[in-house]
Design a protein around this motif. Structure first.
Motif, mmCIF file in Angstrom:
data_model
loop_
_atom_site.group_PDB
_atom_site.id
_atom_site.type_symbol
_atom_site.label_atom_id
_atom_site.label_comp_id
_atom_site.label_asym_id
_atom_site.label_seq_id
_atom_site.Cartn_x
_atom_site.Cartn_y
_atom_site.Cartn_z
ATOM 1 N N LEU A 79 0.817 -1.211 0.000
ATOM 2 C CA LEU A 79 0.000 0.000 0.000
ATOM 3 C C LEU A 79 0.853 1.264 0.000
ATOM 4 O O LEU A 79 0.511 2.256 -0.650
ATOM 5 N N ASP A 80 1.972 1.230 0.727
ATOM 6 C CA ASP A 80 2.865 2.391 0.749
ATOM 7 C C ASP A 80 3.451 2.661 -0.638
ATOM 8 O O ASP A 80 3.548 3.818 -1.079
ATOM 9 N N LYS A 81 3.830 1.599 -1.327
ATOM 10 C CA LYS A 81 4.383 1.765 -2.671
ATOM 11 C C LYS A 81 3.316 2.242 -3.651
ATOM 12 O O LYS A 81 3.593 3.043 -4.549
ATOM 13 N N LEU A 82 2.095 1.753 -3.459
ATOM 14 C CA LEU A 82 0.986 2.206 -4.307
ATOM 15 C C LEU A 82 0.756 3.702 -4.109
ATOM 16 O O LEU A 82 0.563 4.446 -5.079
ATOM 17 N N THR A 118 -2.562 0.768 -10.035
ATOM 18 C CA THR A 118 -3.267 0.076 -8.952
ATOM 19 C C THR A 118 -3.489 -1.395 -9.287
ATOM 20 O O THR A 118 -3.260 -2.275 -8.447
ATOM 21 N N VAL A 119 -3.928 -1.666 -10.506
ATOM 22 C CA VAL A 119 -4.153 -3.054 -10.933
ATOM 23 C C VAL A 119 -2.850 -3.841 -10.864
ATOM 24 O O VAL A 119 -2.827 -4.994 -10.421
ATOM 25 N N GLN A 120 -1.770 -3.205 -11.287
ATOM 26 C CA GLN A 120 -0.461 -3.871 -11.254
ATOM 27 C C GLN A 120 -0.074 -4.254 -9.829
ATOM 28 O O GLN A 120 0.393 -5.369 -9.573
ATOM 29 N N PHE A 121 -0.287 -3.341 -8.890
ATOM 30 C CA PHE A 121 0.051 -3.629 -7.498
ATOM 31 C C PHE A 121 -0.885 -4.688 -6.914
ATOM 32 O O PHE A 121 -0.458 -5.525 -6.117
ATOM 33 N N CYS A 122 -2.148 -4.650 -7.319
ATOM 34 C CA CYS A 122 -3.120 -5.606 -6.777
ATOM 35 C C CYS A 122 -2.869 -7.031 -7.264
ATOM 36 O O CYS A 122 -3.380 -7.983 -6.671
ATOM 37 N N GLN A 123 -2.107 -7.174 -8.330
ATOM 38 C CA GLN A 123 -1.772 -8.514 -8.809
ATOM 39 C C GLN A 123 -0.990 -9.292 -7.746
ATOM 40 O O GLN A 123 -1.059 -10.521 -7.684
ATOM 41 N N ASP A 157 -9.354 -8.441 2.052
ATOM 42 C CA ASP A 157 -9.106 -7.308 2.946
ATOM 43 C C ASP A 157 -8.145 -6.318 2.297
ATOM 44 O O ASP A 157 -8.356 -5.103 2.333
ATOM 45 N N PHE A 158 -7.072 -6.839 1.712
ATOM 46 C CA PHE A 158 -6.090 -5.986 1.048
ATOM 47 C C PHE A 158 -6.723 -5.254 -0.123
ATOM 48 O O PHE A 158 -6.490 -4.067 -0.336
ATOM 49 N N LEU A 159 -7.503 -5.975 -0.900
ATOM 50 C CA LEU A 159 -8.151 -5.391 -2.068
ATOM 51 C C LEU A 159 -9.126 -4.297 -1.641
ATOM 52 O O LEU A 159 -9.230 -3.249 -2.290
ATOM 53 N N HIS A 207 -15.083 1.700 -10.098
ATOM 54 C CA HIS A 207 -15.910 0.604 -9.586
ATOM 55 C C HIS A 207 -15.728 -0.666 -10.417
ATOM 56 O O HIS A 207 -15.512 -1.757 -9.864
ATOM 57 N N ASN A 208 -15.808 -0.530 -11.726
ATOM 58 C CA ASN A 208 -15.700 -1.700 -12.601
ATOM 59 C C ASN A 208 -14.315 -2.337 -12.533
ATOM 60 O O ASN A 208 -14.182 -3.569 -12.585
ATOM 61 N N SER A 209 -13.287 -1.504 -12.423
ATOM 62 C CA SER A 209 -11.915 -2.027 -12.345
ATOM 63 C C SER A 209 -11.725 -2.875 -11.095
ATOM 64 O O SER A 209 -11.159 -3.976 -11.154
ATOM 65 N N PHE A 210 -12.211 -2.383 -9.963
ATOM 66 C CA PHE A 210 -12.056 -3.142 -8.721
ATOM 67 C C PHE A 210 -12.985 -4.353 -8.682
ATOM 68 O O PHE A 210 -12.642 -5.381 -8.087
#
Length: 225
Positions: free
Chosen positions: A31-34, A64-69, A81-83, A125-128
């Motif tokens: 999250l800090d890097k994001l 954001t999508v890249q980090f969420c991978q 929870d992270f998402l 919204h759609n992305s998440f």
């Protein structure tokens, strides 16, 4: 867990504590890097550059999508929870930048800003949702603000504010004032609308683990009118 317990000769409680610490450390680091990557982009929200194209939000969501991978490596419910944290971060920062003190928007620009914010709220919204986020309660926050900004009729503005207060009981009158200032309302009209929503806020019931506006610093609104 039993395999780890045997290998490291530790009891389950100790291993759980270690795993919790490692997980929380990983969570904070991601999250800090994001935040580091996206903060400069969020600062461009509602600027002239933002109005001209969609590249700013595209860059925010791409990052954001890249980090969420990275969250795919975690088991449920930790990954959810992270998402959820990432989802709330994007919505929160978007709103934080949108309601910062700035010049009042003229009517033509208000309509364009409201339209663009609504479109981008849908993209977020759609992305998440595609990523697997189930934090649907976040989806309407930006829409409420966009509708208030672009609305021409005063009674409709009041209705949108009431809807926002019901959906987000932690919204404060300072947040509402900031949105109304951006909308271009003068002090007397703002006070009249805010006064009518005070009782609604008092009666609103907060929902556990659903804080959004409480985490958004209220901007200082300076006006001479």
């Amino acid at each position: 867990m039993r395999g780890l317990q045997t290998t490291f000769n530790a009891d389950t409680k100790e291993l759980e504590n270690v795993l919790t610490d490692v997980t929380m450390s990983f969570r904070k680091e991601v999250l800090d890097k994001l935040k580091q990557k996206t903060q400069p982009l969020f600062k461009k929200i509602l600027t002239s550059a933002w109005m001209l194209n969609s590249e700013i939000l595209d860059s925010i969501m791409s990052t954001t999508v890249q980090f969420c991978q990275h969250l795919k490596h975690l088991e449920q419910p930790v990954d959810k929870d992270f998402l959820g944290d990432a989802h709330k971060y994007v919505v929160r920062e978007y709103i934080t930048q949108a309601i910062k003190p700035r010049k009042r928007l003229k009517r033509a620009k208000r309509e364009k800003v409201g339209k663009k914010m609504n479109e981008e709220a849908t993209v977020i919204h759609n992305s998440f949702k595609d990523l697997g986020s189930d934090a649907d309660w976040l989806s309407s926050a930006i829409h409420h603000i966009a509708n208030i900004i672009s609305e021409k009729k005063r009674h409709k503005i009041k209705e949108y504010i009431e809807e926002m207060c019901q959906a987000y009981p932690d919204v404060r009158k300072e947040h509402i004032e900031a949105v109304l200032t951006l909308r271009g309302l003068y002090r007397n009209k703002k006070k009249s609308i805010i006064r009518k929503t005070d009782k609604l806020q008092e009666n609103a019931e907060s929902v556990a683990d659903r804080t959004l506006f409480a985490e958004i610093d209220t901007p200082t609104v300076i006006t001479c009118f």
